[in-house]
Design a protein around this motif. Structure first.
Motif, short mmCIF file in Angstrom:
data_model
loop_
_atom_site.label_atom_id
_atom_site.label_comp_id
_atom_site.label_asym_id
_atom_site.label_seq_id
_atom_site.Cartn_x
_atom_site.Cartn_y
_atom_site.Cartn_z
N LYS A 1 0.80 -1.23 0.00
CA LYS A 1 0.00 0.00 0.00
C LYS A 1 0.83 1.28 0.00
CE LYS A 1 -3.59 -2.36 2.70
NZ LYS A 1 -2.79 -3.60 2.90
N HIS A 2 2.11 1.19 0.35
CA HIS A 2 2.92 2.42 0.48
C HIS A 2 4.39 2.07 0.35
CE1 HIS A 2 3.79 6.30 3.09
NE2 HIS A 2 4.22 6.41 1.85
N HIS A 3 5.08 2.74 -0.55
CA HIS A 3 6.52 2.59 -0.73
C HIS A 3 7.19 3.90 -0.29
CE1 HIS A 3 10.23 1.09 -2.77
NE2 HIS A 3 10.47 2.39 -2.88
N VAL A 4 8.09 3.82 0.67
CA VAL A 4 8.82 4.99 1.16
C VAL A 4 10.28 4.83 0.74
CG1 VAL A 4 9.50 6.37 3.16
CG2 VAL A 4 7.28 5.20 3.14
N ALA A 5 10.81 5.80 0.02
CA ALA A 5 12.19 5.72 -0.49
C ALA A 5 13.02 6.87 0.04
CB ALA A 5 12.19 5.75 -2.01
N LEU A 6 14.28 6.57 0.33
CA LEU A 6 15.23 7.59 0.77
C LEU A 6 16.09 8.03 -0.39
CD1 LEU A 6 16.62 9.23 3.02
CD2 LEU A 6 18.09 7.24 3.44
N SER A 7 16.13 9.35 -0.64
CA SER A 7 16.97 9.90 -1.70
C SER A 7 17.77 11.08 -1.15
CB SER A 7 16.13 10.30 -2.90
OG SER A 7 16.95 10.56 -4.04
N VAL A 8 18.30 11.91 -2.04
CA VAL A 8 19.27 12.93 -1.65
C VAL A 8 18.82 14.31 -2.12
CG1 VAL A 8 21.69 13.64 -1.81
CG2 VAL A 8 21.10 11.21 -1.91
N VAL A 9 18.84 15.29 -1.23
CA VAL A 9 18.57 16.68 -1.61
C VAL A 9 19.58 17.12 -2.67
CG1 VAL A 9 18.78 19.07 -0.80
CG2 VAL A 9 17.44 17.43 0.52
N GLY A 10 19.07 17.74 -3.73
CA GLY A 10 19.94 18.27 -4.77
C GLY A 10 20.32 17.29 -5.86
N THR A 11 19.70 16.10 -5.87
CA THR A 11 20.06 15.08 -6.86
C THR A 11 20.06 15.63 -8.28
OG1 THR A 11 19.34 13.20 -5.52
CG2 THR A 11 19.32 12.90 -7.91
N GLU A 12 19.03 16.42 -8.62
CA GLU A 12 18.91 16.91 -10.00
C GLU A 12 20.00 17.92 -10.35
OE1 GLU A 12 17.11 19.92 -7.44
OE2 GLU A 12 17.02 17.74 -7.50
N GLN A 13 20.74 18.44 -9.36
CA GLN A 13 21.82 19.38 -9.63
C GLN A 13 23.19 18.70 -9.65
OE1 GLN A 13 21.50 23.38 -7.86
NE2 GLN A 13 19.74 22.63 -6.68
N LEU A 14 23.21 17.39 -9.47
CA LEU A 14 24.47 16.65 -9.37
C LEU A 14 24.60 15.60 -10.47
CD1 LEU A 14 24.29 16.10 -5.50
CD2 LEU A 14 25.71 17.78 -6.68
N LEU A 15 23.94 15.82 -11.59
CA LEU A 15 23.84 14.78 -12.61
C LEU A 15 25.09 14.62 -13.46
CD1 LEU A 15 20.13 15.24 -13.75
CD2 LEU A 15 21.08 13.69 -12.04
N ASP A 16 26.11 15.44 -13.23
CA ASP A 16 27.41 15.17 -13.85
C ASP A 16 28.06 13.94 -13.22
OD1 ASP A 16 27.23 17.24 -15.63
OD2 ASP A 16 28.44 18.63 -14.45
N SER A 17 27.54 13.51 -12.10
CA SER A 17 28.01 12.30 -11.42
C SER A 17 27.16 11.11 -11.85
CB SER A 17 27.89 12.48 -9.90
OG SER A 17 27.89 11.22 -9.23
N GLY A 18 27.81 10.03 -12.25
CA GLY A 18 27.09 8.82 -12.62
C GLY A 18 26.28 8.27 -11.48
N TYR A 19 26.80 8.40 -10.26
CA TYR A 19 26.06 7.90 -9.10
C TYR A 19 24.74 8.65 -8.94
CZ TYR A 19 24.59 7.12 -4.31
OH TYR A 19 23.83 6.82 -3.21
N PHE A 20 24.77 9.97 -9.07
CA PHE A 20 23.54 10.74 -8.88
C PHE A 20 22.58 10.57 -10.06
CE2 PHE A 20 26.16 12.75 -5.63
CZ PHE A 20 25.26 12.72 -4.57
N ARG A 21 23.09 10.27 -11.25
CA ARG A 21 22.18 9.89 -12.33
C ARG A 21 21.45 8.60 -11.98
NH1 ARG A 21 26.57 11.70 -15.50
NH2 ARG A 21 27.26 9.59 -15.98
N ALA A 22 22.16 7.71 -11.30
CA ALA A 22 21.52 6.46 -10.86
C ALA A 22 20.49 6.73 -9.76
CB ALA A 22 22.59 5.48 -10.38
N LYS A 23 20.77 7.69 -8.89
CA LYS A 23 19.79 8.04 -7.86
C LYS A 23 18.54 8.65 -8.51
CE LYS A 23 19.73 7.98 -3.99
NZ LYS A 23 19.17 6.93 -3.08
N GLN A 24 18.74 9.45 -9.55
CA GLN A 24 17.58 10.00 -10.26
C GLN A 24 16.77 8.88 -10.91
OE1 GLN A 24 17.98 12.30 -14.00
NE2 GLN A 24 16.92 13.95 -12.92
N LEU A 25 17.46 7.88 -11.45
CA LEU A 25 16.76 6.72 -12.00
C LEU A 25 15.92 6.05 -10.91
CD1 LEU A 25 16.24 4.45 -14.12
CD2 LEU A 25 18.30 3.33 -13.18
N GLN A 26 16.49 5.89 -9.72
CA GLN A 26 15.74 5.28 -8.62
C GLN A 26 14.45 6.06 -8.35
OE1 GLN A 26 17.38 5.81 -4.71
NE2 GLN A 26 16.25 4.09 -3.84
#
Length: 253
Positions: free
Chosen positions: A89-114
């Motif tokens: 009934k509910h999915h709660v996910a933990l992500s990172v403030v500023g992810t969309e501003q860090l997309l030069d990093s492959g890791y943060f592109r993966a976080k955006q995918l998540q």
């Protein structure tokens, strides 16, 4: 209520598990060490049986871009297939403030995918974006050290305690899904170099910390406010930097 915490053996996950169990809920701490592997799908159907809420705090074991992408892609697709079958009934996910501003990093592109996988699933959801944890500030210094000098960009950071992250996730798991993103930050913003310097000092680490406009954050050029919430976040942690440093001194002693 049955709640499955993905990554339930880690720093944040174990704290979430303890809080929810203290509240009287049936909680499964799901991780490869307990027989639940979201990347392979092993153990997922069994863990999801009669589950009401899933809290996902699992992180890629590698910060390398391709490895992180594969982790979040496989983990997310396996997880949502199992959740849909179990009618979670509910999915709660933990992500990172500023992810969309860090997309030069492959890791943060993966976080955006998540985040995209969460948003595009048919499972009602809440995404919590948190600022950097106090507990990981030493890691920032380690990544940014050359010849005993820590060079950091002159950016703001509003770090938060892992305890506050866990408490907020536990609260959100018991509320209705927002089908959107909320943010969590610590009580006060600091210059990145100042807060990292204070953490190193309390650990008697003699590395020199300087603010350098040419420095990068995990390989990414960032703006002054890339690491702080865009507006006043709905959740502010209760643990201050001073309190956390005092606790660290006591533990070290």
């Amino acid at each position: 209520m049955k709640i499955v915490v993905i990554g339930g053996s880690g720093l944040i996950g174990s704290k979430v598990v303890n809080r929810l169990r203290q509240g009287g809920h049936e909680v499964i701490a799901a991780s490869p060490s307990t027989g639940v592997n979201t990347v392979t799908g092993d153990g997922l159907p069994e863990a999801m049986e009669a589950t009401d809420v899933v809290v996902d705090v699992a992180n890629s074991p590698s910060f390398e871009g391709a490895a992180a992408w594969d982790f979040f892609f496989n983990s997310g697709n396996n997880l949502f297939a199992a959740e849909k079958a179990a009618r979670v009934k509910h999915h709660v996910a933990l992500s990172v403030v500023g992810t969309e501003q860090l997309l030069d990093s492959g890791y943060f592109r993966a976080k955006q995918l998540q985040e995209q996988l969460v948003q595009e699933s048919s499972v009602p959801y809440t995404i919590l974006r948190a600022t950097q944890f106090f507990e990981f500030l030493s890691g920032i210094a380690g990544f940014s050290t050359v010849d005993q000098v820590v060079r950091l960009p002159p950016a703001l950071l509003q770090p938060v305690a892992a305890d506050d992250v866990a408490e907020t996730l536990a609260q959100l798991s018991l509320r209705s899904p927002v089908n959107g993103t909320v943010e969590l930050a610590g009580p006060q913003p600091y210059r990145l170099s100042d807060v990292v310097g204070r953490v190193l000092a309390v650990n008697h680490d003699e590395r020199l910390v300087i603010s350098d406009p040419a420095a990068r954050y995990f390989g990414v050029t960032i703006s002054e406010r890339a690491l702080v919430p865009g507006s006043q976040p709905p959740f502010i942690g209760s643990v201050s930097l001073d309190d956390w440093l005092a606790r660290t001194r006591v533990q070290a002693a």
